[in-house]
Motif scaffolding. Structure first.
Motif, short mmCIF file in Angstrom:
data_model
loop_
_atom_site.label_atom_id
_atom_site.label_comp_id
_atom_site.label_asym_id
_atom_site.label_seq_id
_atom_site.Cartn_x
_atom_site.Cartn_y
_atom_site.Cartn_z
N VAL A 118 98.53 -86.64 14.44
CA VAL A 118 97.88 -85.63 15.05
C VAL A 118 99.03 -84.90 15.98
N TRP A 119 99.18 -83.73 15.89
CA TRP A 119 99.98 -82.74 16.90
C TRP A 119 99.14 -81.87 17.60
N LEU A 120 99.07 -81.84 18.76
CA LEU A 120 98.29 -80.91 19.61
C LEU A 120 99.25 -79.76 20.07
N CYS A 121 98.76 -78.47 19.97
CA CYS A 121 99.02 -77.16 20.74
C CYS A 121 97.98 -76.68 21.55
N LYS A 133 87.62 -78.68 27.50
CA LYS A 133 86.65 -78.23 28.35
C LYS A 133 87.14 -77.33 29.58
N ASP A 134 88.46 -77.13 29.61
CA ASP A 134 89.06 -76.26 30.56
C ASP A 134 89.31 -74.98 29.83
N PRO A 135 88.39 -73.70 30.33
CA PRO A 135 88.63 -72.86 29.65
C PRO A 135 89.94 -71.84 29.82
N SER A 136 90.81 -72.32 30.47
CA SER A 136 92.02 -71.60 30.74
C SER A 136 93.06 -72.58 29.65
N ILE A 137 92.65 -73.39 28.92
CA ILE A 137 93.52 -74.20 28.10
C ILE A 137 93.34 -74.00 26.60
N GLU A 138 93.87 -73.25 25.97
CA GLU A 138 93.60 -73.33 24.54
C GLU A 138 94.06 -74.45 23.56
N VAL A 139 93.39 -75.16 22.94
CA VAL A 139 94.00 -76.43 22.17
C VAL A 139 94.06 -76.15 20.51
N SER A 140 95.06 -76.67 20.06
CA SER A 140 94.77 -76.74 18.61
C SER A 140 95.49 -77.90 18.00
N ILE A 141 94.63 -78.39 17.05
CA ILE A 141 94.96 -79.73 16.55
C ILE A 141 95.42 -79.75 15.25
N LEU A 155 84.24 -88.73 19.36
CA LEU A 155 85.21 -87.78 19.81
C LEU A 155 85.19 -86.57 18.67
N ILE A 156 84.93 -86.62 17.37
CA ILE A 156 85.10 -85.52 16.66
C ILE A 156 83.76 -84.62 17.05
N ASN A 157 82.77 -85.17 17.33
CA ASN A 157 81.41 -84.57 17.51
C ASN A 157 81.54 -83.63 18.84
N ASN A 158 82.46 -84.01 19.54
CA ASN A 158 82.74 -83.43 20.89
C ASN A 158 83.78 -82.29 20.80
N LEU A 159 84.25 -82.11 19.57
CA LEU A 159 85.63 -80.99 19.62
C LEU A 159 84.94 -79.72 19.55
N PRO A 160 85.30 -78.81 19.82
CA PRO A 160 84.74 -77.30 19.79
C PRO A 160 85.53 -76.91 18.28
N GLU A 161 84.60 -76.16 17.62
CA GLU A 161 84.79 -75.74 16.36
C GLU A 161 86.08 -74.99 16.32
N GLY A 162 87.05 -74.93 15.11
CA GLY A 162 87.91 -74.14 14.76
C GLY A 162 89.31 -74.54 15.59
N ILE A 163 89.39 -75.53 16.33
CA ILE A 163 90.65 -76.01 16.92
C ILE A 163 91.28 -77.15 16.08
N ALA A 164 90.67 -77.39 14.84
CA ALA A 164 91.40 -78.53 14.19
C ALA A 164 91.74 -78.01 12.91
N HIS A 165 93.18 -78.03 12.64
CA HIS A 165 94.01 -77.60 11.47
C HIS A 165 94.19 -78.87 10.40
N PHE A 166 93.90 -78.85 9.07
CA PHE A 166 94.00 -79.94 8.32
C PHE A 166 95.17 -79.51 7.07
N ASN A 167 95.53 -80.62 6.71
CA ASN A 167 96.69 -80.59 5.73
C ASN A 167 97.92 -80.02 6.38
N LYS A 168 98.18 -80.36 7.74
CA LYS A 168 99.47 -79.87 8.26
C LYS A 168 100.21 -80.82 8.90
N ARG A 169 101.27 -81.27 7.78
CA ARG A 169 102.05 -82.48 7.91
C ARG A 169 103.50 -81.89 8.66
#
Length: 453
Positions: free
Chosen positions: A2-5, A35-43, A127-141
């Motif tokens: 996992v790398w978070l952005c 949960k913080d609207p001022s933080i944009e998260v990408s996984i 944890l997965i069920n509590n992730l907002p949609e669209g923040i996870a990007h797969f096949n990204k090594r």
């Protein structure tokens, strides 16, 4: 891996996940920060989807309190072995089992909440069920990350030749962390130029084989005879060292999935081999006979338990040397990337969640902005490095105790009972609320001192 952005008050934050398919600490951090609207998260996840290998995960009272603070306790209660209610419960039930006749209990370790147990996949699903949609990007090594200066945006470079830009990178990419490798190689180059120091830094990159092999298996509870200890005792640890088999050994068993499955992990250790390179894959299938041969001449209940494992797997247990640092500039390590440990205290998941808790509260603090990120990461490191390293080292010490390899206590069960009970002091030495107060106090003091300077 996992790398978070993240994008947070003009900050992008990236979480990079581990290759087995989404780690607990990365997802926990992402759930909290999203949960913080001022933080944009990408996984950025190396696998095709979130998944989990392994079977059981255990946590203790302090970690449960963090899940309560996150507002997830009700959801985790539904997938726990039993909903935690705060009452005194069994941590571990220790038996001496390395003899053909029936063994005996020498310690029943009890504590508030006891040991809270889950099927690992069910834990991850919450944890997965509590992730907002669209923040996870797969096949990204991740291949590498680059930045032109310590204050410039960070570019993530992936194996598929794509890139992403962020202001903060959090490496939750496991024991074989790509982030740790680059972080420590860059630091080694810097110190090499300054004082000719190279080997002492790069020596922290690679995981170390502990000298332990673990055999794992899942058993439907219905296959065990009624009244078997694995069903009636919450967490059983059968320990010993006897027989012609060269390795010292112990067996851990506990029920998960509301009691329908018994998770079994057996360990065979040769501590003198710690640090020797392990040849071959870390995880493989093996025959049941190999497992049974390892525990020949142990008490009948252990043999009955192991006979029920149809397809055991063999794991070479690795851990990290205690790292001297977790952060550089705006890059940080969490979870196994920072302090991968042996499983003998059942603490790996809890320590990862504590990492995520501390870092998330720091990043969401109203005074945090882009300019203060390096200091915020220092605060995270100050709060977590020594504590996590203490547990890492304590977990290895526990392995020696459980297999009569301790030079001080040997196989004296009376003395072992006392020292094993004391090793759990870290569970209640502080609360999450106290940790929060301490890290914010440190941060405030450092801000004051640096402004004065």
């Amino acid at each position: 891996m996992v790398w978070l952005c993240f994008f947070f008050r003009c900050l992008w934050y990236s979480v990079l996940s581990r290759s087995s398919g989404g780690g607990i600490c990365g997802l926990c951090l992402a759930v909290s920060l999203s949960k913080d609207p001022s933080i944009e998260v990408s996984i950025y996840e190396a696998a095709q989807r979130f998944s989990e290998i392994g079977a059981g995960v255990m946590i203790w009272a302090k970690t449960w309190r963090i899940l309560e603070i996150m507002g997830l306790a009700d959801q985790f209660s539904k997938v726990a072995h039993a909903p935690p209610d705060g009452s005194i419960g069994v941590g571990f039930d220790f038996r001496k089992s390395d003899q053909p006749q029936e063994g005996f209990r020498f310690l029943l370790s009890e504590m508030p909440y006891g040991c809270i147990r889950f099927h690992r996949a069910h834990f991850l699903d919450v944890l997965i069920n509590n992730l907002p949609e669209g923040i996870a990007h797969f096949n990204k090594r991740l291949s590498s990350y680059t930045r032109s200066s310590s204050s410039s945006p960070i570019t993530l470079c992936f194996a598929d030749d794509s890139t992403a830009v962020c202001d903060l990178v959090i490496g939750c990419d496991g024991i074989k962390s790509t982030i740790r490798t680059q972080m420590y190689r860059e630091e080694a180059e810097r110190t090499k130029n300054e004082r000719g120091d190279w080997e002492s830094i790069v020596g922290y990159i690679e995981p170390v084989w502990s000298g332990t092999i673990a055999y794992r298996g899942l058993i439907p509870a219905s296959r065990l005879k009624e009244g078997h200890s694995a069903l009636s005792r919450p967490m059983m640890v059968s320990i010993g060292t006897l027989s012609s088999y060269t390795a010292a050994r112990h067996v851990v068993s506990y029920s998960i999935s509301q009691g329908s499955i018994v998770n079994v992990v057996t360990f065979a250790s040769e501590p003198e081999k710690e640090g020797i390179p392990y040849e071959g894959p870390w995880v493989t299938e093996c025959s049941r006979q190999e497992l049974l041969d390892c525990y020949a001449d142990w008490e009948p209940e252990v043999e009955e338990l192991l006979q029920c494992i149809d397809k055991p797997t063999r794991w070479a247990i690795h851990h990290l040397k205690p790292l001297p640092f977790y952060v550089t500039d705006r890059v940080a390590l969490l979870g196994d990337a920072a302090h991968a440990m042996t499983p003998h205290l059942g603490a790996g998941a809890g320590q990862a969640i504590e990492d995520a808790y501390i870092l998330s509260l720091l990043l969401q603090h109203p005074d945090t902005d882009i300019e203060s990120i390096p200091l915020v990461l220092e605060a995270y490191e100050d709060a977590r490095l020594r504590k996590a390293q203490h547990i890492l080292e304590g977990s290895w010490d526990a392995a020696l105790l459980y297999e009569f390899n301790s030079e001080m206590y040997g196989s004296d069960c009376n003395r072992l009972a006392d020292v094993i009970q004391r090793q759990w002091g870290w569970v209640w030495e502080s609360t999450p609320e106290e940790d929060e107060q301490n890290v914010l106090k440190w941060l405030s003091e450092q801000k004051r001192l640096r402004k004065v300077q």
